[in-house]
Design a protein around this motif. Structure first.
Motif, short mmCIF file in Angstrom:
data_model
loop_
_atom_site.label_atom_id
_atom_site.label_comp_id
_atom_site.label_asym_id
_atom_site.label_seq_id
_atom_site.Cartn_x
_atom_site.Cartn_y
_atom_site.Cartn_z
N GLU A 109 0.85 -1.19 0.00
CA GLU A 109 0.00 0.00 0.00
C GLU A 109 0.88 1.24 0.00
OE1 GLU A 109 -3.33 2.29 2.76
OE2 GLU A 109 -2.63 0.28 3.31
N LYS A 110 0.68 2.11 -0.99
CA LYS A 110 1.53 3.29 -1.14
C LYS A 110 1.06 4.40 -0.18
CE LYS A 110 3.09 0.86 -4.58
NZ LYS A 110 2.11 -0.23 -4.56
N LYS A 111 1.88 4.68 0.82
CA LYS A 111 1.54 5.73 1.79
C LYS A 111 1.90 7.11 1.25
CE LYS A 111 0.21 3.03 5.24
NZ LYS A 111 0.97 3.01 6.49
N PHE A 112 3.07 7.20 0.60
CA PHE A 112 3.54 8.47 0.03
C PHE A 112 4.25 8.20 -1.28
CE2 PHE A 112 3.20 9.48 4.51
CZ PHE A 112 2.71 10.77 4.52
N LEU A 113 4.05 9.10 -2.25
CA LEU A 113 4.79 9.08 -3.50
C LEU A 113 5.42 10.44 -3.72
CD1 LEU A 113 2.64 7.24 -6.23
CD2 LEU A 113 4.62 6.38 -4.98
N CYS A 129 8.99 6.34 -2.84
CA CYS A 129 7.80 5.59 -2.44
C CYS A 129 7.94 5.08 -1.01
CB CYS A 129 7.57 4.42 -3.39
SG CYS A 129 6.14 3.41 -2.98
N VAL A 130 6.97 5.45 -0.17
CA VAL A 130 6.83 4.85 1.16
C VAL A 130 5.66 3.89 1.07
CG1 VAL A 130 6.37 5.24 3.60
CG2 VAL A 130 7.75 6.89 2.32
N ASN A 154 7.02 -0.43 7.32
CA ASN A 154 7.03 0.57 6.27
C ASN A 154 8.41 0.63 5.64
OD1 ASN A 154 4.34 1.49 6.59
ND2 ASN A 154 4.96 2.65 8.39
N THR A 155 8.46 0.61 4.32
CA THR A 155 9.73 0.65 3.59
C THR A 155 9.76 1.89 2.72
OG1 THR A 155 9.82 -1.76 3.54
CG2 THR A 155 11.26 -0.59 2.03
N ALA A 201 17.79 2.48 -5.88
CA ALA A 201 18.96 3.26 -5.51
C ALA A 201 19.14 3.38 -4.00
CB ALA A 201 18.87 4.66 -6.12
N HIS A 202 18.09 3.09 -3.24
CA HIS A 202 18.19 3.15 -1.77
C HIS A 202 16.94 2.49 -1.19
CE1 HIS A 202 19.91 4.66 1.96
NE2 HIS A 202 18.73 5.12 2.32
N SER A 203 17.09 1.80 -0.09
CA SER A 203 15.95 1.14 0.55
C SER A 203 16.21 1.04 2.05
CB SER A 203 15.73 -0.25 -0.05
OG SER A 203 14.63 -0.89 0.56
N ILE A 204 15.27 1.54 2.84
CA ILE A 204 15.38 1.44 4.29
C ILE A 204 14.00 1.18 4.89
CG2 ILE A 204 17.43 2.88 4.58
CD1 ILE A 204 15.57 5.22 5.29
#
Length: 557
Positions: free
Chosen positions: A267-271, A280-281, A289-290, A302-305
């Motif tokens: 589920e996309k919380k923020f774009l 994308c959160v 949440n990623t 390019a980055h993932s946390i």
């Protein structure tokens, strides 16, 4: 979707997580970036301005109650807020729009000052009935003209256009949907598309994507899709495309409808969009949440946390800012190109490195350096053909002697000839390069290419290459060899006949080209080396062509 490769092309700044300053006391309702500061609106009606690193600059009371939305302008140092104030009468709504000039202040108390509020507008009037505001967007036209769009939960968009500060404005309404179920027609996101003199507005609800053409009166409406998106998962990219997020994928829209989609789960919380990257959160299946930064051109992450619950996402100070519900914050910045390339080189991911520099429009010299390193890598693995393909792309930036020496040492005459031909095609071949190319053609016994090479013209009566000088230089070299033959002894060490490859025994014939034969293998022809005779004849043919060209040039003159 197949698994995308993950890299760490971004890093957290300020040694990890930061905290929103204690001066921001209330719950954060809205944020806006611009002009080097972050504006934060709270439920207690205050607005705080934060400097780089989330340092508190100053704050002021913008509304009596909650600040619902705010936006900083880019062209002028104005701040627009939508919030609740004291209700003057039952007939007037408590929700109003305010414009603050942040360059002008007025005193408030003995030691503080607040920005000058230069305009207050009532959003709801008799012609524009009150409803819950669900989205807010401001477009700066030619100063001082603004176009403000206010999305409502009933499927309407109230627009205010003009010089807001002087209240020289006009109001109009756009109707997206008119459904009984308000949860399905609420305006969850908007995006302006300005192309020349064309002004268009994307509007998103949970069940639709609509495009309004604001140049026509009244504005024309076009439904682009029967699916929509929830709040915060709507953004615009730098190509004027609308982006919306749904649980199954992220969708892109142009003026003629839905374009590409990317099957990112959760589920996309923020774009958001940042320097060509999709932000994308998303809420994953495991409940975490990623935050992912996608490079769509190169199909990599390019980055993932993993992050806590995010309340706001924005971009400022050349970085991506995530503000959490507990008022902690993360500032993420992109690493420089050199660091990213070093990371890829260590993993031998040269094709990814080449795509990266090309997609990010690096200068030609930087691209050539990546191609050189890729060529070196392929050369070390003895993939000479592919290595040469990379080196050819470096012509004009890499010193030719670097490549020539490699392929001379490897005795790869075909590859070397290819490189020298491309070098001359680009007009970068020197006399030495011309001599070397002639030698290559001669050794390969390629008479056709020799003829084409000699006769090729750039203009009328002009050789494309300095062939005559090259022949002279080659002749000088040959004369030195002849003199060496006259004065120094030659030792023949071949142990096998060049023709039959059996052990060489007497009687034997040795030629000055260092080829040796059984006399019986030569037969009656002992005057010329059968190995070198074809090459010798091609040189004679080349000499005759040169003499003929020279005579033709003299006759023309």
């Amino acid at each position: 979707m197949y698994q995308w490769r993950k890299f760490e092309f971004f890093e957290e700044k300020y040694a990890g997580k930061r905290l929103v300053p204690d001066e921001v006391a209330g719950r954060i309702e809205c944020c806006s970036s611009g002009r080097g500061k972050i504006a934060v609106g709270c439920e207690d009606g205050t607005v705080s301005l934060l400097d780089r690193g989330f340092k508190f600059s100053y704050g002021f009371q913008a509304h009596t109650s909650s600040v619902l939305f705010l936006q900083q302008l880019k062209q002028r140092n104005f701040l627009l807020t939508v919030g609740e104030d004291e209700q003057i009468s039952p007939q007037l709504s408590s929700v109003c729009l305010k414009v603050f000039d942040l360059d002008k202040t007025q005193p408030e108390g003995p030691s503080t000052s607040i920005p000058d509020c230069i305009q207050i507008l009532r959003i709801f009037t008799n012609q524009f009935p009150e409803a819950k505001i669900t989205s807010f967007l401001v477009l700066e036209e030619a100063p001082p003209i603004l176009l403000i769009s206010i999305g409502l939960d009933n499927g309407c968009i109230y627009c205010i256009q003009g010089d807001i500060a002087r209240e020289r404005i006009k109001r109009f309404m756009l109707q997206v949907e008119n459904r009984q179920d308000k949860t399905q027609c609420s305006i969850t996101g908007m995006g302006f598309r300005v192309d020349g003199k064309t002004f268009q507005l994307f509007a998103v609800t949970p069940t639709s994507v609509t495009l309004f053409n604001l140049q026509t009166q009244p504005a024309s409406r076009q439904t682009l899709d029967q699916i929509g998106s929830n709040a915060n998962s709507v953004a615009m990219n730098d190509r004027l495309e609308l982006i919306i997020g749904r649980p199954e994928a992220v969708y892109f829209y142009e003026v003629d409808g839905r374009g590409p989609c990317w099957a990112f789960e959760g589920e996309k919380k923020f774009l958001g969009w940042f320097r060509g990257y999709l932000l994308c959160v998303a809420d994953q299946r495991n409940g975490s949440n990623t935050f992912n930064i996608y490079d769509l051109k190169n199909r990599l992450i390019a980055h993932s946390i993993v992050v806590k619950e995010v309340s706001h996402m924005l971009c400022e100070w050349g970085s991506i800012l995530l503000i959490m519900k507990d008022k902690s914050a993360i500032c993420i910045g992109e690493k420089d190109m050199e660091s990213k390339l070093d990371m890829l080189f260590k993993k031998n991911l040269y094709t990814v490195a080449i795509n990266l520099v090309q997609s990010q429009q690096a200068d030609a010299a930087a691209t050539a350096e990546v191609l050189r390193k890729y060529g070196d890598h392929l050369y070390s693995k003895q993939d000479f053909d592919e290595a040469m393909a990379q080196y050819i792309h470096t012509i004009g930036h890499l010193e030719p002697s670097y490549v020539i020496q490699k392929f001379l040492d490897a005795q790869r005459i075909y590859n070397l000839t290819n490189y020298l031909e491309n070098l001359h095609e680009k007009g970068l071949g020197s006399k030495d390069h011309t001599t070397l190319l002639l030698n290559c053609h001669t050794k390969l016994k390629d008479v056709d290419k020799l003829n084409v090479f000699i006769k090729s013209e750039d203009g009328v009566g002009e050789h494309k290459f300095d062939v005559e000088t090259a022949i002279k230089e080659e002749t000088s070299t040959m004369r030195k060899e002849i003199q060496d033959l006259r004065t120094n002894a030659r030792i023949f060490q071949l142990s096998k006949c060049t023709f039959c490859t059996f052990t060489l025994d007497l009687p034997a014939v040795h030629f000055m080209c260092m080829h040796s034969f059984h006399q019986r293998c030569l037969g009656d022809n002992e005057k010329e080396c059968p190995e070198c005779a074809p090459e010798y004849r091609s040189v004679l043919e080349m000499k005759r062509n040169l003499e003929q060209n020279s005579q033709e040039s003299r006759s023309v003159l």
